[in-house]
Design an enzyme around this catalytic site. Structure first.
Site, mmCIF file in Angstrom:
data_model
loop_
_atom_site.group_PDB
_atom_site.id
_atom_site.type_symbol
_atom_site.label_atom_id
_atom_site.label_comp_id
_atom_site.label_asym_id
_atom_site.label_seq_id
_atom_site.Cartn_x
_atom_site.Cartn_y
_atom_site.Cartn_z
ATOM 1 N N PHE A 33 -10.947 -8.426 13.369
ATOM 2 C CA PHE A 33 -9.871 -8.793 12.443
ATOM 3 C C PHE A 33 -9.593 -7.631 11.484
ATOM 4 O O PHE A 33 -10.509 -7.062 10.906
ATOM 5 C CB PHE A 33 -10.266 -10.053 11.653
ATOM 6 C CG PHE A 33 -9.224 -10.443 10.644
ATOM 7 C CD1 PHE A 33 -7.954 -10.846 11.054
ATOM 8 C CD2 PHE A 33 -9.498 -10.397 9.283
ATOM 9 C CE1 PHE A 33 -6.985 -11.187 10.122
ATOM 10 C CE2 PHE A 33 -8.524 -10.737 8.349
ATOM 11 C CZ PHE A 33 -7.272 -11.144 8.774
ATOM 12 N N GLN A 34 -8.326 -7.308 11.341
ATOM 13 C CA GLN A 34 -7.876 -6.197 10.484
ATOM 14 C C GLN A 34 -8.551 -4.876 10.857
ATOM 15 O O GLN A 34 -8.813 -4.046 9.986
ATOM 16 C CB GLN A 34 -8.052 -6.529 9.000
ATOM 17 C CG GLN A 34 -7.104 -7.640 8.566
ATOM 18 C CD GLN A 34 -6.960 -7.783 7.062
ATOM 19 O OE1 GLN A 34 -7.891 -7.525 6.311
ATOM 20 N NE2 GLN A 34 -5.794 -8.218 6.622
ATOM 21 N N LYS A 36 -17.326 -1.439 6.182
ATOM 22 C CA LYS A 36 -17.809 -2.319 5.125
ATOM 23 C C LYS A 36 -19.337 -2.273 5.007
ATOM 24 O O LYS A 36 -19.873 -2.326 3.896
ATOM 25 C CB LYS A 36 -17.338 -3.751 5.413
ATOM 26 C CG LYS A 36 -17.487 -4.666 4.209
ATOM 27 C CD LYS A 36 -16.812 -6.013 4.444
ATOM 28 C CE LYS A 36 -16.935 -6.886 3.211
ATOM 29 N NZ LYS A 36 -16.312 -8.209 3.415
ATOM 30 N N GLU A 70 0.814 -1.223 0.000
ATOM 31 C CA GLU A 70 0.000 0.000 0.000
ATOM 32 C C GLU A 70 0.845 1.269 0.000
ATOM 33 O O GLU A 70 0.406 2.314 -0.479
ATOM 34 C CB GLU A 70 -0.960 0.000 1.194
ATOM 35 C CG GLU A 70 -2.092 -1.016 1.073
ATOM 36 C CD GLU A 70 -1.717 -2.413 1.537
ATOM 37 O OE1 GLU A 70 -0.518 -2.657 1.820
ATOM 38 O OE2 GLU A 70 -2.613 -3.269 1.617
ATOM 39 N N MET A 96 24.485 8.778 1.741
ATOM 40 C CA MET A 96 24.372 10.019 2.504
ATOM 41 C C MET A 96 24.668 9.753 3.985
ATOM 42 O O MET A 96 25.291 10.568 4.658
ATOM 43 C CB MET A 96 22.990 10.648 2.329
ATOM 44 C CG MET A 96 22.917 12.088 2.807
ATOM 45 S SD MET A 96 24.086 13.181 1.960
ATOM 46 C CE MET A 96 23.093 13.780 0.596
#
Lengths: 589, 169
Positions: free
Chosen positions: A118-119, A168, A56, A486
């Site tokens: 969940f999630q 949802k 993502e 760097m």
């Protein structure tokens, strides 16, 4: 029922709103909590192109690259929980660089919120400090309004990322969709036009200046291509020198004779000295970032400072200015041109000629020069050749973060805005590959190159798989010095050369890696073979990983060591021993 | 630029009463390292769904200017007013002060409460709860005086402030 109101599900509203806001492309990754939206997307496949990323973070950076290269809003779609947390880096990146993106996240059903489902995660809580605004939509009746407000807030004023978290059950629920123009926000009223009194004062200061400088930034890019045109006109009108921040490159052409190069920590000697010695500084769409100012109490001590910014909170944040102007940079520049012409101002020719004489003496230092010692490829040489071989093409450049990014900013000459996509504020390694995907999706026939380091590139390398799947022939040009360059440079300059964990003992074979992904791999180790290899990359119609093996110990100069002033630059390794970094300086990043 | 003096300012913030709005303001303070000395919030117009937040904070004038600008750009914020700078205002705070004791101390507590126009709102044979309203300084003073007389605990509301004269914020 009036015709503009239609009944549809929450998921259908999302798709309808995307279409109504002119979205044609989005980046995302499905999961349980966004399945209804993905289902609606399936039905809209002819109108909306979705790119399936591999992580993502990649979706959000791709949306950023898309937004920066087009001036449009980028869109990403992610699922709940890890989908949302993975998006956080991209959101923080877009917030600091003022990139307009709308991120849609799925959430567990409203009745499960707070149950550690969940999630489940507190997406609005987690993303609150790294978005311009965010929403959790718990009522289908709010969804159309929120969708429209999201696009308005992301794209207007100082642009930035927004998140809409949609449970949802809301995606399944039916409600009435209203069109964008029926929504107006109660409190959000961003400034746009400049106050003409302030503009007149600014122009009067400019006309009387003896050692002026335009200090330009990303605000001009965000103000649209017309703002860059106005800037060019204003520079021609006044004859003043112009420098830019990392984010503003391309607003004024690097080939322009008034161009001093980038300023700041790795800016040019002439730009930084001119900033230090100027008597009138005209800041346009800039935010006096610490990379730009160096030591604050030694920043341009003798100048009157004009600061144009669309965000009032940027005024006097790091540096106190004499004349703040809250406005869109493009509008302010346009107004300055109008006043300059109306009042028939003429710049002080004699003073300006002296000022340019001084600037030319600084330029004569040739601060970007480097020594070709040994037989290997110098990273500077690699960027120079890449530039020479791509400058006459329709080219877009993205970068990762580190030495390669600074060399690219110093040496690749941008003539137009929106051609340079880099993570400036957050400094996000791993930005370049997914950003390039976003650029390439918007500009199918253009040459899109990510100038990368072998360290950064491994942070989002999995997106090469996205490039193959979506047929996005991006070119990843890796300056491979086997060091986190760097970090190594700072360890050399500030930590006694103790290279603690900055050497990458094991690096994948990028050529084989490319082949494994279904891309094309090219390796080059010799300067004399570089042009042909770059040409091969350019000519390749597929995604390419280019492993350019460069000098391991090369440092990026010029450099203002942290805690030092603009006129205390290190120009080369030879200078470095003479310049001790103060203890206060070592505290800074 | 951060060498100047520390000042205490009271801000009034008119916001849309939507979910998370307080977290946005408070998160801004913690995220940017600003202090909150007191904070009050309540819906003031149910028909418009607006709430008013009053924050007492301290910092240099530069920091206070930043605080105001940063609050101003939070999306659901209608207005920000700095009462210490913008116009004359009055600030009041309410506190509930529990004092336990018997004999002379108990009488003295009641006598001082009377002088401060603090009202007993709960009374037992061994305790009082006083309700006191006033400036934060007055409440501090009252609390100090109650300390030796059996002060048990205090609950303060934080400051509510409003401008003097006929005009709104």
């Amino acid at each position: 029922m009036i015709p503009s109101i239609k009944e549809m599900t929450g998921a259908e509203m999302v798709i309808q709103a995307l279409k109504d806001h002119g979205v044609e492309h989005l980046f995302g990754y499905p999961g349980g909590a966004v399945l209804p939206i993905y289902d609606a997307l399936f039905a809209a496949a002819n109108e909306l192109v979705h790119v399936l990323v591999r992580h993502e973070q990649g979706a959000v950076h791709a949306a950023e690259g898309y937004a920066r290269s087009t001036g449009k809003c980028g869109v990403a779609l992610v699922t709940s929980g890890p989908g949302a947390t993975n998006a956080v880096t991209g959101l923080a990146d877009a917030l600091l660089d003022s990139i307009p993106i709308v991120v849609l996240s799925g959430q567990v059903a409203t009745h499960l919120i707070g149950t550690d489902a969940f999630q489940e995660c507190d997406t609005v809580g987690i993303t609150r400090p790294c978005t311009k605004h965010n929403w959790l939509v718990k009522d289908i009746a709010d969804l159309p309004r929120v969708l429209h407000e999201a696009f308005q807030i992301a794209t207007t004023g100082r642009p930035g990322p927004v998140v809409i978290d949609i449970p949802k059950d809301i995606q399944f629920k039916k409600g009435f969709y209203v069109e964008p123009d029926s929504v107006s926000h109660r409190t959000y009223k961003p400034p746009f036009e400049a106050d003409m009194d302030a503009i007149s004062q600014a122009v009067a200061l400019m006309a009387a200046a003896k050692k002026p400088i335009f200090y330009t930034g990303g605000g001009i890019i965000n103000a649209g291509p017309a703002a860059s045109e106005h800037l060019r006109e204003l520079v021609e009108l006044t004859g003043f020198p112009v420098t830019s921040t990392l984010m503003g490159l391309g607003a004024y052409p690097a080939s322009g004779e008034k161009w001093l190069g980038m300023l700041g920590m790795h800016g040019t000697y002439e730009a930084n000295n001119a900033m230090h010695d100027c008597d009138v500084m005209i800041g346009l769409g800039v935010r006096f970032d610490d990379r730009v100012t160096g030591r604050i109490d030694a920043f341009s001590p003798g100048s009157k400072k004009i600061h144009v910014d669309i965000d009032p909170s940027q005024i006097n944040k790091n540096i106190r200015v004499d004349l703040p102007i809250i406005a869109d940079a493009g509008q302010a520049i346009k107004a300055m041109i109008k006043v300059w012409k109306q009042k028939e101002y003429k710049a002080d020719k004699k003073a300006l000629a002296e000022w340019w004489g001084q600037i030319d003496r600084w330029r004569a230092k040739n601060c970007l020069a480097y020594k070709q010692n040994g037989h290997g490829i110098k990273p500077q040489y690699a960027i120079d050749r890449l530039y020479q071989l791509t400058k006459d093409r329709d080219t877009y450049i993205t970068t990762e973060v580190g030495q390669h990014q600074m060399w690219a900013a110093q040496r690749y000459k941008f003539e137009q805005p929106n051609r340079w996509m880099t993570s400036g504020g957050l400094g996000t390694m791993g930005y370049g590959i997914p950003a390039a995907l976003g650029v390439q999706l918007a500009h199918r026939d253009s040459l899109v190159i990510d100038i990368a380091g072998e360290g950064s590139v491994q942070m989002t390398l999995q997106e090469m798989s996205t490039a193959v799947q979506s047929n996005l022939p991006i070119k990843i040009f890796i300056l491979n010095n086997k060091y986190l360059g760097m970090v190594r440079q700072w360890q050399q300059l500030m930590h006694g050369g103790r290279y603690s964990h900055s050497y990458c003992e094991a690096i994948p074979d990028f050529v084989k890696m490319a082949e494994a992904f279904g891309c094309v791999g090219i390796r080059c180790e010799k300067p004399e073979e570089l042009d042909a290899a770059i040409q091969k990359m350019i000519d390749c119609p597929r995604p390419v990983l280019f492993d350019c093996v460069v000098d391991q110990m090369e440092n990026c100069y010029p450099m203002i060591p942290s805690g030092a002033a603009h006129n205390e630059m290190i120009l080369s390794d030879a200078d470095e021993e003479a310049t001790e970094v103060s203890d206060a300086g070592k505290m800074l990043v | 630029m951060n060498t100047s003096r520390i000042e205490r300012h009271t801000f009034a913030i008119l916001v849309d009463n939507e979910a998370g709005v307080l977290a946005r303001i408070v998160g801004l303070f913690s995220g940017r390292g600003y202090n909150i000395e007191s904070l009050t919030v309540a819906e003031i117009d149910p028909s418009q769904h607006t709430s008013r937040i009053t924050i007492v904070t301290s910092g240099t004038p530069e920091i206070l200017e930043q605080i105001r600008a940063q609050i101003g750009r939070v999306v659901p914020v209608h207005r920000v007013v700095d009462w210490t700078v913008d116009k004359p205002s009055i600030a009041r705070e309410m506190a509930l002060v529990k004092v336990a004791g018997t004999g002379e101390k108990r009488v003295e507590a009641l006598r001082i409460a009377d002088a401060f126009r603090a009202r007993p709102v709960d009374t037992t044979h061994t305790s009082f709860v006083f309700e006191i309203t006033g400036s934060p300084e007055k409440i501090n003073q009252f609390v100090d005086l109650m300390q030796p007389l059996g002060l048990v605990e205090i609950s303060r509301t934080g400051v509510a402030a409003i401008s003097r004269g006929p005009d709104p914020m």
